[in-house]
Design a protein around this motif. Structure first.
Motif, PDB file in Angstrom:
ATOM      1  N   LYS A 253     -19.169 -10.944  -9.588  1.00 56.09           N
ATOM      2  CA  LYS A 253     -18.685 -11.330  -8.248  1.00 56.09           C
ATOM      3  C   LYS A 253     -17.461 -10.521  -7.844  1.00 56.09           C
ATOM      4  N   LYS A 254     -16.587 -10.264  -8.816  1.00 53.31           N
ATOM      5  CA  LYS A 254     -15.399  -9.449  -8.490  1.00 53.31           C
ATOM      6  C   LYS A 254     -15.843  -8.075  -7.991  1.00 53.31           C
ATOM      7  N   VAL A 255     -16.879  -7.524  -8.611  1.00 55.49           N
ATOM      8  CA  VAL A 255     -17.370  -6.203  -8.186  1.00 55.49           C
ATOM      9  C   VAL A 255     -17.929  -6.292  -6.770  1.00 55.49           C
ATOM     10  N   MET A 256     -18.700  -7.353  -6.488  1.00 56.95           N
ATOM     11  CA  MET A 256     -19.263  -7.502  -5.146  1.00 56.95           C
ATOM     12  C   MET A 256     -18.157  -7.629  -4.093  1.00 56.95           C
ATOM     13  N   GLY A 257     -17.008  -8.156  -4.517  1.00 58.10           N
ATOM     14  CA  GLY A 257     -15.897  -8.311  -3.585  1.00 58.10           C
ATOM     15  C   GLY A 257     -14.927  -7.136  -3.569  1.00 58.10           C
ATOM     16  N   ALA A 258     -15.291  -6.038  -4.202  1.00 53.09           N
ATOM     17  CA  ALA A 258     -14.382  -4.884  -4.274  1.00 53.09           C
ATOM     18  C   ALA A 258     -14.104  -4.301  -2.891  1.00 53.09           C
ATOM     19  N   ALA A 259     -12.887  -3.837  -2.699  1.00 51.89           N
ATOM     20  CA  ALA A 259     -12.514  -3.221  -1.419  1.00 51.89           C
ATOM     21  C   ALA A 259     -13.195  -1.855  -1.301  1.00 51.89           C
TER      22      ALA A 259
ATOM     23  N   ASP B 293      -5.853  13.742 -23.650  1.00 54.76           N
ATOM     24  CA  ASP B 293      -6.225  12.381 -23.283  1.00 54.76           C
ATOM     25  C   ASP B 293      -6.233  12.248 -21.756  1.00 54.76           C
ATOM     26  N   GLN B 294      -7.323  11.693 -21.243  1.00 55.47           N
ATOM     27  CA  GLN B 294      -7.418  11.603 -19.779  1.00 55.47           C
ATOM     28  C   GLN B 294      -6.741  10.355 -19.230  1.00 55.47           C
ATOM     29  N   GLY B 295      -6.359   9.480 -20.129  1.00 55.22           N
ATOM     30  CA  GLY B 295      -5.685   8.280 -19.674  1.00 55.22           C
ATOM     31  C   GLY B 295      -6.665   7.311 -19.028  1.00 55.22           C
ATOM     32  N   LEU B 296      -6.141   6.258 -18.466  1.00 55.38           N
ATOM     33  CA  LEU B 296      -6.991   5.253 -17.839  1.00 55.38           C
ATOM     34  C   LEU B 296      -7.466   5.753 -16.485  1.00 55.38           C
ATOM     35  N   ARG B 297      -8.765   5.713 -16.298  1.00 55.21           N
ATOM     36  CA  ARG B 297      -9.293   6.224 -15.040  1.00 55.21           C
ATOM     37  C   ARG B 297      -9.652   5.121 -14.065  1.00 55.21           C
ATOM     38  N   ILE B 298      -9.844   3.927 -14.584  1.00 59.01           N
ATOM     39  CA  ILE B 298     -10.337   2.868 -13.710  1.00 59.01           C
ATOM     40  C   ILE B 298      -9.214   2.296 -12.845  1.00 59.01           C
ATOM     41  N   ARG B 299      -9.537   2.092 -11.550  1.00 57.53           N
ATOM     42  CA  ARG B 299      -8.550   1.552 -10.614  1.00 57.53           C
ATOM     43  C   ARG B 299      -8.824   0.066 -10.354  1.00 57.53           C
ATOM     44  N   ASP B 300      -7.837  -0.539  -9.728  1.00 55.52           N
ATOM     45  CA  ASP B 300      -7.954  -1.944  -9.340  1.00 55.52           C
ATOM     46  C   ASP B 300      -9.043  -2.087  -8.261  1.00 55.52           C
ATOM     47  N   LEU B 301      -9.887  -3.120  -8.379  1.00 55.52           N
ATOM     48  CA  LEU B 301     -10.987  -3.282  -7.420  1.00 55.52           C
ATOM     49  C   LEU B 301     -10.489  -3.654  -6.029  1.00 55.52           C
TER      50      LEU B 301
ATOM     51  N   ASP C 269      -7.216  -3.011  -4.896  1.00 50.55           N
ATOM     52  CA  ASP C 269      -6.354  -1.939  -4.403  1.00 50.55           C
ATOM     53  C   ASP C 269      -6.635  -0.666  -5.198  1.00 50.55           C
ATOM     54  N   PRO C 270      -7.685   0.046  -4.807  1.00 51.02           N
ATOM     55  CA  PRO C 270      -8.137   1.199  -5.597  1.00 51.02           C
ATOM     56  C   PRO C 270      -7.195   2.405  -5.533  1.00 51.02           C
ATOM     57  N   THR C 271      -6.029   2.235  -4.912  1.00 55.21           N
ATOM     58  CA  THR C 271      -5.069   3.335  -4.976  1.00 55.21           C
ATOM     59  C   THR C 271      -4.223   3.220  -6.240  1.00 55.21           C
ATOM     60  N   LYS C 272      -4.302   2.060  -6.939  1.00 60.31           N
ATOM     61  CA  LYS C 272      -3.537   1.948  -8.191  1.00 60.31           C
ATOM     62  C   LYS C 272      -4.444   1.651  -9.389  1.00 60.31           C
ATOM     63  N   LYS C 273      -3.934   1.966 -10.564  1.00 57.65           N
ATOM     64  CA  LYS C 273      -4.712   1.742 -11.778  1.00 57.65           C
ATOM     65  C   LYS C 273      -4.961   0.262 -12.013  1.00 57.65           C
ATOM     66  N   MET C 274      -6.095  -0.035 -12.651  1.00 59.23           N
ATOM     67  CA  MET C 274      -6.334  -1.412 -13.062  1.00 59.23           C
ATOM     68  C   MET C 274      -5.255  -1.765 -14.079  1.00 59.23           C
ATOM     69  N   SER C 275      -4.535  -2.857 -13.837  1.00 60.10           N
ATOM     70  CA  SER C 275      -3.421  -3.187 -14.711  1.00 60.10           C
ATOM     71  C   SER C 275      -3.255  -4.688 -14.769  1.00 60.10           C
TER      72      SER C 275
ATOM     73  N   SER D  36     -10.354  10.139   0.226  1.00 64.67           N
ATOM     74  CA  SER D  36     -10.813   9.437   1.422  1.00 64.67           C
ATOM     75  C   SER D  36     -11.566   8.144   1.102  1.00 64.67           C
ATOM     76  N   GLN D  37     -12.125   8.034  -0.125  1.00 59.72           N
ATOM     77  CA  GLN D  37     -12.883   6.821  -0.449  1.00 59.72           C
ATOM     78  C   GLN D  37     -12.540   6.321  -1.861  1.00 59.72           C
ATOM     79  N   PRO D  38     -11.298   5.841  -2.033  1.00 56.38           N
ATOM     80  CA  PRO D  38     -10.878   5.446  -3.385  1.00 56.38           C
ATOM     81  C   PRO D  38     -11.709   4.298  -3.958  1.00 56.38           C
ATOM     82  N   GLY D  39     -12.073   3.319  -3.129  1.00 63.67           N
ATOM     83  CA  GLY D  39     -12.821   2.160  -3.634  1.00 63.67           C
ATOM     84  C   GLY D  39     -14.210   2.578  -4.104  1.00 63.67           C
ATOM     85  N   ILE D  40     -14.899   3.332  -3.268  1.00 59.33           N
ATOM     86  CA  ILE D  40     -16.245   3.827  -3.598  1.00 59.33           C
ATOM     87  C   ILE D  40     -16.183   4.726  -4.839  1.00 59.33           C
TER      88      ILE D  40
END
Ligand code: TRP
Length: 343
Positions: A232-238, A195-203, A205-211, A251-255
Protein backbone atom coordinates in the motif's frame (compact mmCIF):
# COMPACT_ATOMS: atom_id res chain seq x y z
CA UNK A 1 50.63 -19.38 3.49
CA UNK A 2 47.27 -18.47 4.93
CA UNK A 3 44.76 -16.63 2.82
CA UNK A 4 44.72 -12.80 2.85
CA UNK A 5 42.15 -11.43 5.26
CA UNK A 6 39.13 -9.28 4.45
CA UNK A 7 37.50 -7.84 7.53
CA UNK A 8 34.42 -5.80 8.23
CA UNK A 9 31.89 -5.03 10.95
CA UNK A 10 28.34 -6.34 10.61
CA UNK A 11 26.24 -3.32 11.39
CA UNK A 12 22.47 -3.33 11.29
CA UNK A 13 19.75 -1.67 13.30
CA UNK A 14 16.40 -2.88 14.47
CA UNK A 15 14.26 -0.88 12.13
CA UNK A 16 16.10 -1.89 9.02
CA UNK A 17 14.50 -0.66 5.78
CA UNK A 18 15.00 -1.74 2.18
CA UNK A 19 17.48 1.09 1.64
CA UNK A 20 19.76 -0.35 4.36
CA UNK A 21 19.18 -3.85 3.10
CA UNK A 22 20.26 -3.12 -0.47
CA UNK A 23 22.83 -0.48 0.46
CA UNK A 24 24.62 -2.25 3.31
CA UNK A 25 23.53 -5.79 4.22
CA UNK A 26 23.31 -7.31 0.78
CA UNK A 27 26.63 -5.87 -0.48
CA UNK A 28 28.36 -7.41 2.56
CA UNK A 29 26.69 -10.77 1.95
CA UNK A 30 27.56 -10.66 -1.76
CA UNK A 31 31.15 -9.69 -0.99
CA UNK A 32 31.55 -12.57 1.49
CA UNK A 33 30.02 -15.00 -0.97
CA UNK A 34 32.24 -13.99 -3.86
CA UNK A 35 35.55 -13.58 -1.97
CA UNK A 36 35.52 -16.62 0.32
CA UNK A 37 37.71 -19.31 -1.17
CA UNK A 38 40.46 -17.00 -2.29
CA UNK A 39 40.27 -14.92 0.89
CA UNK A 40 39.46 -15.37 4.53
CA UNK A 41 36.47 -13.21 5.35
CA UNK A 42 36.14 -12.01 8.95
CA UNK A 43 32.74 -10.56 9.76
CA UNK A 44 32.16 -9.44 13.29
CA UNK A 45 29.53 -7.70 15.34
CA UNK A 46 31.19 -4.58 16.78
CA UNK A 47 29.21 -4.82 20.00
CA UNK A 48 31.74 -2.83 22.04
CA UNK A 49 31.17 0.04 19.62
CA UNK A 50 27.47 0.14 20.37
CA UNK A 51 27.41 2.42 23.38
CA UNK A 52 29.97 5.11 22.63
CA UNK A 53 26.82 7.22 22.78
CA UNK A 54 24.02 6.42 25.26
CA UNK A 55 21.66 3.54 24.42
CA UNK A 56 18.96 1.49 26.12
CA UNK A 57 21.10 -1.30 27.57
CA UNK A 58 18.13 -3.52 28.32
CA UNK A 59 17.75 -4.03 24.56
CA UNK A 60 21.36 -4.55 23.52
CA UNK A 61 21.64 -8.33 23.89
CA UNK A 62 18.48 -8.91 21.83
CA UNK A 63 19.68 -6.45 19.19
CA UNK A 64 22.98 -8.26 18.76
CA UNK A 65 21.13 -11.54 18.29
CA UNK A 66 18.68 -9.95 15.84
CA UNK A 67 21.52 -8.34 13.94
CA UNK A 68 23.20 -11.70 13.35
CA UNK A 69 19.93 -13.27 12.24
CA UNK A 70 19.32 -10.48 9.75
CA UNK A 71 22.60 -11.26 8.01
CA UNK A 72 21.90 -14.97 7.98
CA UNK A 73 18.42 -14.34 6.56
CA UNK A 74 20.00 -12.11 3.90
CA UNK A 75 22.06 -15.09 2.80
CA UNK A 76 25.36 -14.76 4.62
CA UNK A 77 27.31 -17.95 3.81
CA UNK A 78 27.88 -18.82 7.46
CA UNK A 79 28.85 -22.39 6.73
CA UNK A 80 31.66 -21.52 4.40
CA UNK A 81 34.88 -22.42 6.27
CA UNK A 82 36.57 -19.22 5.03
CA UNK A 83 33.84 -17.06 6.54
CA UNK A 84 34.34 -16.28 10.22
CA UNK A 85 31.67 -14.63 12.31
CA UNK A 86 32.23 -13.44 15.85
CA UNK A 87 31.20 -10.96 18.46
CA UNK A 88 33.93 -8.49 19.32
CA UNK A 89 33.29 -8.55 23.08
CA UNK A 90 33.77 -12.32 23.17
CA UNK A 91 37.40 -11.87 22.17
CA UNK A 92 39.10 -9.92 24.97
CA UNK A 93 42.17 -9.15 22.86
CA UNK A 94 40.17 -6.33 21.17
CA UNK A 95 39.96 -4.44 24.45
CA UNK A 96 43.49 -5.29 25.50
CA UNK A 97 45.12 -4.19 22.26
CA UNK A 98 43.04 -1.02 22.33
CA UNK A 99 44.55 -0.04 25.65
CA UNK A 100 48.10 -0.57 24.43
CA UNK A 101 47.47 1.36 21.21
CA UNK A 102 45.79 4.13 23.22
CA UNK A 103 49.18 4.81 24.76
CA UNK A 104 50.68 5.39 21.30
CA UNK A 105 47.85 7.62 20.13
CA UNK A 106 47.78 11.40 20.40
CA UNK A 107 44.82 13.31 21.84
CA UNK A 108 45.08 15.73 18.92
CA UNK A 109 44.89 12.91 16.42
CA UNK A 110 41.61 11.66 17.88
CA UNK A 111 40.21 15.15 18.31
CA UNK A 112 40.66 15.79 14.58
CA UNK A 113 38.45 12.85 13.54
CA UNK A 114 35.51 14.38 11.71
CA UNK A 115 33.08 11.73 12.92
CA UNK A 116 34.00 12.54 16.51
CA UNK A 117 33.61 16.26 15.88
CA UNK A 118 30.22 15.78 14.20
CA UNK A 119 28.83 13.35 16.73
CA UNK A 120 30.04 15.19 19.80
CA UNK A 121 28.71 18.49 18.46
CA UNK A 122 25.28 16.95 17.90
CA UNK A 123 25.10 15.14 21.23
CA UNK A 124 22.79 16.77 23.67
CA UNK A 125 24.71 15.40 26.61
CA UNK A 126 26.67 17.09 29.31
CA UNK A 127 29.20 14.29 29.02
CA UNK A 128 30.89 13.15 25.81
CA UNK A 129 32.36 9.72 26.51
CA UNK A 130 36.03 8.86 26.24
CA UNK A 131 34.73 5.82 24.32
CA UNK A 132 33.37 8.06 21.57
CA UNK A 133 36.68 9.90 21.52
CA UNK A 134 38.96 6.88 21.15
CA UNK A 135 36.66 4.56 19.27
CA UNK A 136 38.95 4.73 16.19
CA UNK A 137 41.63 3.03 18.32
CA UNK A 138 39.27 0.13 19.03
CA UNK A 139 38.49 -0.01 15.32
CA UNK A 140 42.23 -0.14 14.56
CA UNK A 141 42.61 -3.02 17.04
CA UNK A 142 39.70 -4.82 15.33
CA UNK A 143 41.61 -4.70 12.06
CA UNK A 144 45.20 -5.20 13.22
CA UNK A 145 44.56 -8.23 15.45
CA UNK A 146 43.79 -10.32 12.38
CA UNK A 147 46.37 -8.83 10.01
CA UNK A 148 43.57 -7.73 7.68
CA UNK A 149 44.77 -6.07 4.47
CA UNK A 150 41.32 -5.53 3.00
CA UNK A 151 38.68 -3.49 4.80
CA UNK A 152 35.71 -2.17 2.84
CA UNK A 153 35.05 1.36 4.04
CA UNK A 154 32.34 3.86 3.39
CA UNK A 155 33.19 7.56 3.25
CA UNK A 156 32.42 8.03 6.95
CA UNK A 157 35.09 5.45 7.88
CA UNK A 158 38.01 6.36 5.60
CA UNK A 159 39.66 8.58 8.19
CA UNK A 160 39.48 5.75 10.72
CA UNK A 161 41.10 3.33 8.31
CA UNK A 162 43.88 5.84 7.66
CA UNK A 163 44.40 6.02 11.40
CA UNK A 164 44.68 2.21 11.62
CA UNK A 165 47.41 2.42 8.99
CA UNK A 166 49.19 5.24 10.82
CA UNK A 167 49.20 3.54 14.20
CA UNK A 168 50.38 0.22 12.72
CA UNK A 169 53.23 1.95 10.89
CA UNK A 170 54.14 3.93 14.00
CA UNK A 171 54.21 0.78 16.08
CA UNK A 172 56.30 -1.10 13.51
CA UNK A 173 58.73 1.80 13.25
CA UNK A 174 59.40 1.66 16.91
CA UNK A 175 59.27 -2.09 17.51
CA UNK A 176 59.94 -3.90 14.23
CA UNK A 177 57.67 -5.60 11.75
CA UNK A 178 54.86 -6.79 13.98
CA UNK A 179 51.57 -5.47 12.61
CA UNK A 180 50.19 -5.87 9.09
CA UNK A 181 49.38 -2.47 7.63
CA UNK A 182 45.99 -2.48 5.85
CA UNK A 183 45.92 -1.21 2.27
CA UNK A 184 45.27 2.49 1.71
CA UNK A 185 41.74 3.70 1.01
CA UNK A 186 42.41 4.12 -2.72
CA UNK A 187 43.41 0.46 -2.99
CA UNK A 188 40.40 -0.60 -0.96
CA UNK A 189 38.16 1.17 -3.44
CA UNK A 190 39.97 -0.49 -6.34
CA UNK A 191 39.55 -3.87 -4.70
CA UNK A 192 35.93 -3.62 -3.58
CA UNK A 193 34.65 -1.22 -6.23
CA UNK A 194 33.53 2.18 -5.04
CA UNK A 195 30.54 1.73 -2.77
CA UNK A 196 27.49 3.28 -4.39
CA UNK A 197 25.83 3.99 -1.11
CA UNK A 198 22.09 3.91 -0.55
CA UNK A 199 20.21 4.48 -3.75
CA UNK A 200 16.65 4.16 -2.60
CA UNK A 201 14.71 7.37 -1.91
CA UNK A 202 11.77 8.11 0.33
CA UNK A 203 8.45 7.18 -1.34
CA UNK A 204 6.74 10.35 -0.15
CA UNK A 205 9.64 12.71 -0.76
CA UNK A 206 11.78 11.15 -3.49
CA UNK A 207 14.22 14.04 -3.41
CA UNK A 208 15.73 12.59 -0.21
CA UNK A 209 17.13 9.20 0.72
CA UNK A 210 14.96 6.66 2.47
CA UNK A 211 15.88 7.20 6.10
CA UNK A 212 14.50 6.02 9.39
CA UNK A 213 14.37 9.60 10.59
CA UNK A 214 11.22 10.13 8.50
CA UNK A 215 8.60 10.56 11.22
CA UNK A 216 5.47 9.20 9.55
CA UNK A 217 7.11 6.08 8.13
CA UNK A 218 4.84 6.33 5.06
CA UNK A 219 7.74 6.84 2.71
CA UNK A 220 9.81 3.99 4.12
CA UNK A 221 9.56 0.26 3.59
CA UNK A 222 10.80 -1.46 6.71
CA UNK A 223 11.99 -5.05 6.46
CA UNK A 224 9.58 -5.88 9.28
CA UNK A 225 6.54 -4.21 7.63
CA UNK A 226 3.46 -6.28 7.00
CA UNK A 227 3.85 -7.14 3.28
CA UNK A 228 0.36 -5.98 2.33
CA UNK A 229 0.80 -2.71 4.20
CA UNK A 230 4.13 -2.15 2.47
CA UNK A 231 2.49 -2.74 -0.91
CA UNK A 232 0.00 0.00 0.00
CA UNK A 233 2.85 2.39 0.75
CA UNK A 234 4.13 1.78 -2.79
CA UNK A 235 0.68 2.43 -4.27
CA UNK A 236 0.65 5.71 -2.36
CA UNK A 237 4.10 6.82 -3.54
CA UNK A 238 4.43 10.40 -4.76
CA UNK A 239 4.91 10.71 -8.54
CA UNK A 240 4.47 13.69 -10.91
CA UNK A 241 2.22 15.06 -13.63
CA UNK A 242 4.46 14.40 -16.65
CA UNK A 243 2.24 11.52 -17.74
CA UNK A 244 4.87 9.19 -19.19
CA UNK A 245 7.64 7.17 -17.63
CA UNK A 246 11.29 8.21 -17.98
CA UNK A 247 14.23 7.25 -15.83
CA UNK A 248 15.34 10.75 -14.97
CA UNK A 249 15.83 11.76 -11.36
CA UNK A 250 15.92 15.46 -12.17
CA UNK A 251 12.45 15.65 -13.67
CA UNK A 252 10.79 12.48 -12.32
CA UNK A 253 12.35 11.54 -8.97
CA UNK A 254 9.35 9.50 -7.75
CA UNK A 255 9.06 7.45 -10.95
CA UNK A 256 12.83 6.97 -11.13
CA UNK A 257 12.88 5.75 -7.54
CA UNK A 258 10.16 3.19 -8.33
CA UNK A 259 12.19 1.99 -11.32
CA UNK A 260 15.21 1.72 -9.04
CA UNK A 261 13.32 -0.37 -6.48
CA UNK A 262 12.00 -2.52 -9.31
CA UNK A 263 15.54 -3.08 -10.56
CA UNK A 264 16.88 -4.05 -7.12
CA UNK A 265 14.05 -6.39 -6.24
CA UNK A 266 14.00 -8.05 -9.63
CA UNK A 267 17.82 -8.20 -9.66
CA UNK A 268 17.78 -6.70 -13.12
CA UNK A 269 20.13 -3.88 -14.24
CA UNK A 270 18.54 -0.46 -14.00
CA UNK A 271 19.40 0.26 -17.64
CA UNK A 272 17.24 -2.69 -18.75
CA UNK A 273 14.39 -1.70 -16.47
CA UNK A 274 14.52 1.87 -17.75
CA UNK A 275 14.27 0.68 -21.36
CA UNK A 276 11.43 -1.69 -20.52
CA UNK A 277 9.27 1.08 -19.04
CA UNK A 278 10.45 4.01 -21.17
CA UNK A 279 7.59 6.14 -22.47
CA UNK A 280 4.81 4.04 -20.97
CA UNK A 281 1.98 6.09 -19.60
CA UNK A 282 0.50 4.00 -16.83
CA UNK A 283 1.98 5.03 -13.50
CA UNK A 284 -0.57 2.68 -11.87
CA UNK A 285 0.89 -0.29 -13.71
CA UNK A 286 4.42 0.57 -12.58
CA UNK A 287 3.26 1.05 -9.02
CA UNK A 288 1.40 -2.24 -8.87
CA UNK A 289 4.35 -4.11 -10.39
CA UNK A 290 6.64 -2.64 -7.73
CA UNK A 291 4.04 -3.27 -5.03
CA UNK A 292 3.88 -6.95 -6.01
CA UNK A 293 7.64 -7.25 -5.93
CA UNK A 294 7.80 -5.56 -2.53
CA UNK A 295 5.09 -7.81 -1.11
CA UNK A 296 6.81 -11.00 -2.32
CA UNK A 297 10.24 -9.81 -1.28
CA UNK A 298 9.16 -8.93 2.26
CA UNK A 299 7.23 -12.12 2.85
CA UNK A 300 10.17 -14.16 1.53
CA UNK A 301 12.64 -12.32 3.75
CA UNK A 302 10.43 -12.57 6.81
CA UNK A 303 10.04 -16.31 6.27
CA UNK A 304 13.80 -16.70 6.00
CA UNK A 305 14.30 -14.65 9.14
CA UNK A 306 11.85 -16.82 11.07
CA UNK A 307 13.57 -19.95 9.76
CA UNK A 308 17.09 -19.02 10.89
CA UNK A 309 18.47 -22.02 12.75
CA UNK A 310 19.56 -20.63 16.11
CA UNK A 311 21.42 -23.70 17.22
CA UNK A 312 23.50 -23.90 14.06
CA UNK A 313 24.16 -20.15 14.15
CA UNK A 314 25.40 -20.17 17.73
CA UNK A 315 27.46 -23.31 17.25
CA UNK A 316 29.25 -21.62 14.34
CA UNK A 317 29.66 -18.36 16.30
CA UNK A 318 31.18 -20.10 19.27
CA UNK A 319 33.54 -22.20 17.16
CA UNK A 320 34.68 -19.10 15.27
CA UNK A 321 35.07 -17.08 18.45
CA UNK A 322 37.39 -19.74 19.74
CA UNK A 323 39.44 -19.95 16.53
CA UNK A 324 39.58 -16.19 16.02
CA UNK A 325 40.36 -15.73 19.71
CA UNK A 326 43.53 -17.71 19.13
CA UNK A 327 44.55 -15.61 16.13
CA UNK A 328 43.87 -12.41 18.06
CA UNK A 329 45.74 -13.62 21.14
CA UNK A 330 48.81 -14.41 19.04
CA UNK A 331 48.93 -10.89 17.65
CA UNK A 332 48.32 -9.44 21.08
CA UNK A 333 51.11 -11.56 22.48
CA UNK A 334 53.58 -10.28 19.88
CA UNK A 335 52.57 -6.72 20.77
CA UNK A 336 52.88 -7.41 24.50
CA UNK A 337 56.37 -8.77 23.94
CA UNK A 338 57.36 -5.79 21.83
CA UNK A 339 56.34 -3.30 24.49
CA UNK A 340 58.01 -5.26 27.25
CA UNK A 341 54.97 -6.71 28.99
CA UNK A 342 56.11 -10.24 28.22
CA UNK A 343 59.59 -11.69 28.15
N1 TRP B 1 33.14 1.82 12.65
C1 TRP B 1 32.44 1.00 11.71
C2 TRP B 1 31.12 1.66 11.35
O1 TRP B 1 30.65 2.52 12.07
C3 TRP B 1 32.19 -0.39 12.25
C4 TRP B 1 33.48 -1.04 12.56
C5 TRP B 1 34.02 -1.23 13.79
C6 TRP B 1 34.40 -1.53 11.62
N2 TRP B 1 35.22 -1.82 13.68
C7 TRP B 1 35.51 -2.02 12.37
C8 TRP B 1 34.42 -1.60 10.22
C9 TRP B 1 36.61 -2.57 11.75
C10 TRP B 1 35.53 -2.14 9.62
C11 TRP B 1 36.62 -2.61 10.37
O2 TRP B 1 30.54 1.33 10.34
Amino acid sequence: MSKPVILTGLRANNDLHIGNYFGALLPTVDMATSKAGEFQVNLFVPDLHSFTTPIDHSKLAAQIDHNLRLFVAAGLPVHNPDVHIYRQSYIPAHSELTWILDCFTGMGEMGRMTQFKDKSAKLNEDRISVGLFNYPVLMAADILLYGAAYVPVGDDQTQHLEFARDIAARFNNQFGDILTIPLPVRKQHEFFGKDQGLRIRDLQDPTKKMSKSDESGKGIIFMGDDPAAAAKKVMGAATDSVGSIHYDYASQPGISNLLEIYSLLNRQPIADVAVEWEGKSSYGELKSSVADLVRDFLSGFQEQLAAVDSKALYAKLEADEEAMGTVARNTLHAVQKAVGLRA
